[in-house]
Design a protein around this motif. Structure first.
Motif, PDB file in Angstrom:
ATOM      1  N   LEU A  29      -7.377   2.590   0.688  1.00 37.27           N
ATOM      2  CA  LEU A  29      -6.171   1.763   0.614  1.00 37.27           C
ATOM      3  C   LEU A  29      -6.462   0.365   0.083  1.00 37.27           C
ATOM      4  O   LEU A  29      -5.648  -0.215  -0.649  1.00 37.27           O
ATOM      5  N   GLN A  51       0.829  -1.209   0.000  1.00 39.72           N
ATOM      6  CA  GLN A  51       0.000   0.000   0.000  1.00 39.72           C
ATOM      7  C   GLN A  51       0.864   1.260   0.000  1.00 39.72           C
ATOM      8  O   GLN A  51       0.501   2.264  -0.626  1.00 39.72           O
ATOM      9  N   SER A  90       2.025   1.675  -3.645  1.00 42.43           N
ATOM     10  CA  SER A  90       0.929   2.117  -4.523  1.00 42.43           C
ATOM     11  C   SER A  90       0.562   3.573  -4.259  1.00 42.43           C
ATOM     12  O   SER A  90       0.325   4.340  -5.192  1.00 42.43           O
ATOM     13  N   LEU A  91       0.523   3.959  -2.983  1.00 36.99           N
ATOM     14  CA  LEU A  91       0.166   5.347  -2.667  1.00 36.99           C
ATOM     15  C   LEU A  91       1.260   6.304  -3.119  1.00 36.99           C
ATOM     16  O   LEU A  91       0.965   7.412  -3.599  1.00 36.99           O
ATOM     17  N   LEU A 125      -6.238   0.015  -3.699  1.00 39.07           N
ATOM     18  CA  LEU A 125      -4.992   0.266  -4.410  1.00 39.07           C
ATOM     19  C   LEU A 125      -4.472  -1.019  -5.047  1.00 39.07           C
ATOM     20  O   LEU A 125      -4.666  -2.117  -4.521  1.00 39.07           O
ATOM     21  N   ARG A 168       0.760   7.589  -6.440  1.00 40.25           N
ATOM     22  CA  ARG A 168      -0.467   8.351  -6.673  1.00 40.25           C
ATOM     23  C   ARG A 168      -0.532   9.672  -5.909  1.00 40.25           C
ATOM     24  O   ARG A 168      -1.538  10.367  -5.969  1.00 40.25           O
TER      25      ARG A 168
END
Length: 450
Positions: free
Chosen positions: A112, A32, A35-36, A115, A39
């Motif tokens: 989350l 997570q 992935s965050l 994601l 973004r």
């Protein structure tokens, strides 16, 4: 430049956090975070407003991984956010509060669980000299004062606390009643989990029943990261609590009497942390074992006159401390009050901490604080004022009890009985809050004078 891991000495299957829907593994957290990080908005400055401790952890990890900086204000007021936006142009605030409408400089944290999953099993490495977080204190003007933290010092911080508390190889579940943006909550829940082998509960219980519920949601052994204010509330509530392995307290002086009551009621030791946002945490003690503090590994003190500085270990640079300190052998020291809290009236000297202790030690006083107003026009120190939360006690009875405990010169004029003190989310009483309380009671001050 050396790079250090996002999480120290953990496998992907180890539990890092506990959420209402169950445990979160290190592997899921790393997925997570990655992935965050892909973004996040195109801004160097991310104001981390996430109240959920796990949401905060994912956002900070994403910032650290991507070279952004997590700004962590101690207040989320509109004024504070405006000041941050002015000081850090282009900053973006990220919140997990669904009740906050999206503004031009504020965005919601992405869901989350939605994601994409990252399959990279390697632990991310972060340059040790990278600034990953800026914590804030309020200066004399009330504007947020920044204190930058580099990754290498943060890693050393979490490891030093684990060693100081004897937690190496003895994982605990951390349940914190303090905000994770605050330096104490940041260090003793977030850093102690990432680099001290612990895991943490995602919530922030405030009331005693909230704490009991949170403790029931996580497995033993449990370590509660809290404050003297919360400990006193727990004792006053007399609620049964799930077993606690250890209590940790900071943000204000903890009396030996309260610590002894907590230990007797819970069967668990009470330890304190000493430090500041500027210096980071510096020392620990078990309150019932005496007043001396023991420095954390690598930290040392240097003195010049009444000024003591912290240096070495995980301390960022050389930091002057706001307390009067007596250095002892074997990396120990004793506090004699804060420079700003020293009171000198008619040639006699004491501290506000001592006066507060004497007031709160009176039977029937649930909370209390002395305050020293200052005449800004002439820069003169005014008469002492005291506020007390003491249901069932009248003012004259309370004053009579106080006269037995303190020198007459330090008796408050006036003593005000109030329903509650304006403590913030960490249990602290700021000078500004006490000033506002005094102003609000201005019409009744003459009647309160005794």
């Amino acid at each position: 430049m050396r790079a250090l891991p996002l999480i120290s000495d953990r496998s992907p299957d180890d539990v890092l956090a506990w959420r209402p829907d169950g445990p979160v593994s290190v592997g899921l957290y790393l997925s997570q975070v990655r992935s965050l990080a892909d973004r996040l908005p195109d801004s160097r400055w991310i104001v981390n407003l996430c109240e959920d401790r796990y949401h905060f952890a994912v956002l900070l990890g994403a910032c650290a991984l991507s070279g952004r900086v997590s700004l962590q204000p101690s207040s989320q007021s509109a004024q504070t956010l405006q000041q941050l936006e002015a000081a850090y142009p282009g900053s973006i605030a990220v919140t997990d509060d669904p009740g906050v409408s999206s503004a031009s400089r504020m965005i919601p944290l992405p869901a989350l669980d939605a994601l994409p999953v990252h399959t990279d099993a390697n632990m991310p490495l972060i340059p040790e000299d990278r600034t990953v977080a800026i914590l804030f204190t309020s200066g004399s003007t009330g504007s947020p004062q920044p204190h930058a933290k580099t990754w290498g010092k943060l890693v050393a911080n979490g490891q030093a606390e684990a060693r100081a508390l004897g937690l190496i190889g003895q994982s605990r579940v951390l349940v914190g009643t303090v905000p994770v943006q605050h330096s104490y909550g940041f260090e003793s829940t977030f850093l102690l989990a990432l680099h001290g082998g612990c895991s943490f509960w995602s919530g922030k219980p405030f009331y005693p029943q909230d704490l009991a519920d949170a403790l029931s949601r996580v497995p033993a052994p449990r370590l509660v990261v809290t404050t003297p204010f919360h400990l006193a509330s727990v004792m006053a509530s007399e609620l049964p609590m799930p077993p606690v392995d250890r209590w940790l307290s900071a943000t204000a002086p903890l009396s030996a009497e309260l610590a002894a009551r907590v230990e007797a009621a819970s069967g668990a030791p009470v330890h304190e942390i000493y430090g500041s946002t500027e210096s980071s945490q510096l020392a620990t003690r078990r309150t019932c074992h005496g007043p001396a503090w023991t420095l954390m590994p690598g930290v040392r003190l240097e003195q010049e006159g009444d000024i003591t500085c912290a240096i070495g270990g995980h301390v960022e640079g050389k930091v002057p401390l706001s307390d009067l300190i007596e250095v002892l052998p074997d990396a120990r020291f004793v506090l004699h009050g804060r420079h700003a809290d020293m009171v000198n009236l008619a040639g006699k000297r004491t501290s506000l901490a001592y006066l507060n202790h004497q007031l709160c030690a009176i039977e029937g006083v649930r909370d209390g604080a002395f305050y020293l107003p200052r005449d800004d026009a002439e820069d003169r120190v005014g008469r002492l004022v005291a506020f007390a939360v003491a249901p069932g006690l009248d003012r004259q009875t309370l004053l009579a009890a106080l006269r037995h405990r303190i020198d007459p010169i330090f008796m408050p004029r006036p003593l005000m009985l109030v329903e509650a003190l304006p403590r913030n989310s960490t249990g602290k009483l700021t000078r500004q809050a006490l000033e506002q309380l005094l102003e609000a009671r201005a019409p009744a001050r003459e009647a309160d004078a005794g």
